[in-house]
Design a protein around this motif. Structure first.
Motif, short mmCIF file in Angstrom:
data_model
loop_
_atom_site.label_atom_id
_atom_site.label_comp_id
_atom_site.label_asym_id
_atom_site.label_seq_id
_atom_site.Cartn_x
_atom_site.Cartn_y
_atom_site.Cartn_z
N ALA A 11 0.84 -1.21 0.00
CA ALA A 11 0.00 0.00 0.00
C ALA A 11 0.87 1.25 0.00
N LEU A 12 0.44 2.24 -0.79
CA LEU A 12 1.18 3.50 -0.93
C LEU A 12 0.38 4.69 -0.42
N ASN A 13 -0.76 4.44 0.17
CA ASN A 13 -1.62 5.50 0.71
C ASN A 13 -2.06 6.49 -0.35
N MET A 17 -4.21 4.43 -6.79
CA MET A 17 -3.06 3.60 -7.09
C MET A 17 -3.15 2.28 -6.32
N ASP A 18 -3.50 2.36 -5.04
CA ASP A 18 -3.60 1.14 -4.24
C ASP A 18 -4.69 0.21 -4.79
N ALA A 19 -5.82 0.75 -5.19
CA ALA A 19 -6.90 -0.08 -5.75
C ALA A 19 -6.45 -0.76 -7.04
N THR A 20 -5.76 -0.03 -7.88
CA THR A 20 -5.25 -0.59 -9.14
C THR A 20 -4.21 -1.66 -8.87
N GLU A 51 -4.29 -6.67 -20.35
CA GLU A 51 -5.27 -5.59 -20.53
C GLU A 51 -5.30 -4.67 -19.31
N HIS A 52 -5.32 -5.25 -18.13
CA HIS A 52 -5.30 -4.45 -16.90
C HIS A 52 -4.03 -3.60 -16.85
N THR A 53 -2.90 -4.20 -17.16
CA THR A 53 -1.61 -3.50 -17.06
C THR A 53 -1.54 -2.35 -18.04
N GLU A 54 -2.11 -2.50 -19.21
CA GLU A 54 -2.15 -1.39 -20.17
C GLU A 54 -2.87 -0.19 -19.55
N GLY A 55 -4.04 -0.43 -18.96
CA GLY A 55 -4.78 0.66 -18.32
C GLY A 55 -4.09 1.19 -17.08
N HIS A 56 -3.53 0.29 -16.31
CA HIS A 56 -2.80 0.63 -15.08
C HIS A 56 -1.65 1.59 -15.41
#
Length: 154
Positions: A11-13, A17-20, A51-56
């Motif tokens: 977690a980065l608070n 970003m944390d949800a992704t 696909e997730h990583t592209e959006g991330h």
């Protein structure tokens, strides 16, 4: 075989970003489980990770540009290299059924991601906080200033 589970150490608070990142870790777990099933399910699981990583990565790239990061920076370069490898492995899985290469990619992602999150993504999250960058509303972000970026870059 390597595994990765979501934990507070990742977690980065920074809520978005944390949800992704949590979703990425969950998709890696799904990919790991898919190695025990039919090759088509493995392909679908790897495709979902790609696909997730592209959006991330696109999300993080958008934030970096919004804060005044140079378009060619080491964080973006690393994203490009990881995506290139992911696409190459997905192609090899589809064309040649190369499960061994897909497993190697999985193992490498499990090793790479925590280090990437603790270093590059943590720096990005810290910069976002110090610049009061609101990712859900980029219009509320103050204009990039060279001095503000310099403070984040050091």
């Amino acid at each position: 075989m390597s595994t990765l589970s979501w934990s507070d150490s990742l977690a980065l608070n920074q809520p978005q970003m944390d949800a992704t990142h949590h979703e990425f870790v969950d998709l890696l777990a799904t990919l790991d489980a898919a190695f025990d099933g039919p090759e088509k399910l493995l392909e679908l699981a790897l495709d979902a990770v790609v696909e997730h990583t592209e959006g991330h990565f696109a999300q993080e790239e958008h934030w970096m540009l919004g804060m005044g990061f140079a378009p060619q920076n080491c964080h973006s370069y690393q994203h490009a290299q990881v995506l290139k490898a992911m696409h190459e492995v997905l192609d090899r899985l589809r064309l040649d059924g190369d499960v061994v290469l897909a497993r190697q990619l999985f193992d490498e992602l499990v090793e790479w991601f925590p280090a990437h999150a603790r270093t590059m993504d943590a720096s990005l999250a810290q910069c976002m906080a110090s610049m009061a960058y609101v990712p859900a509303d980029p219009a509320r972000m103050p204009p990039p200033a060279a001095t503000a970026y310099a403070a984040c870059a050091s």
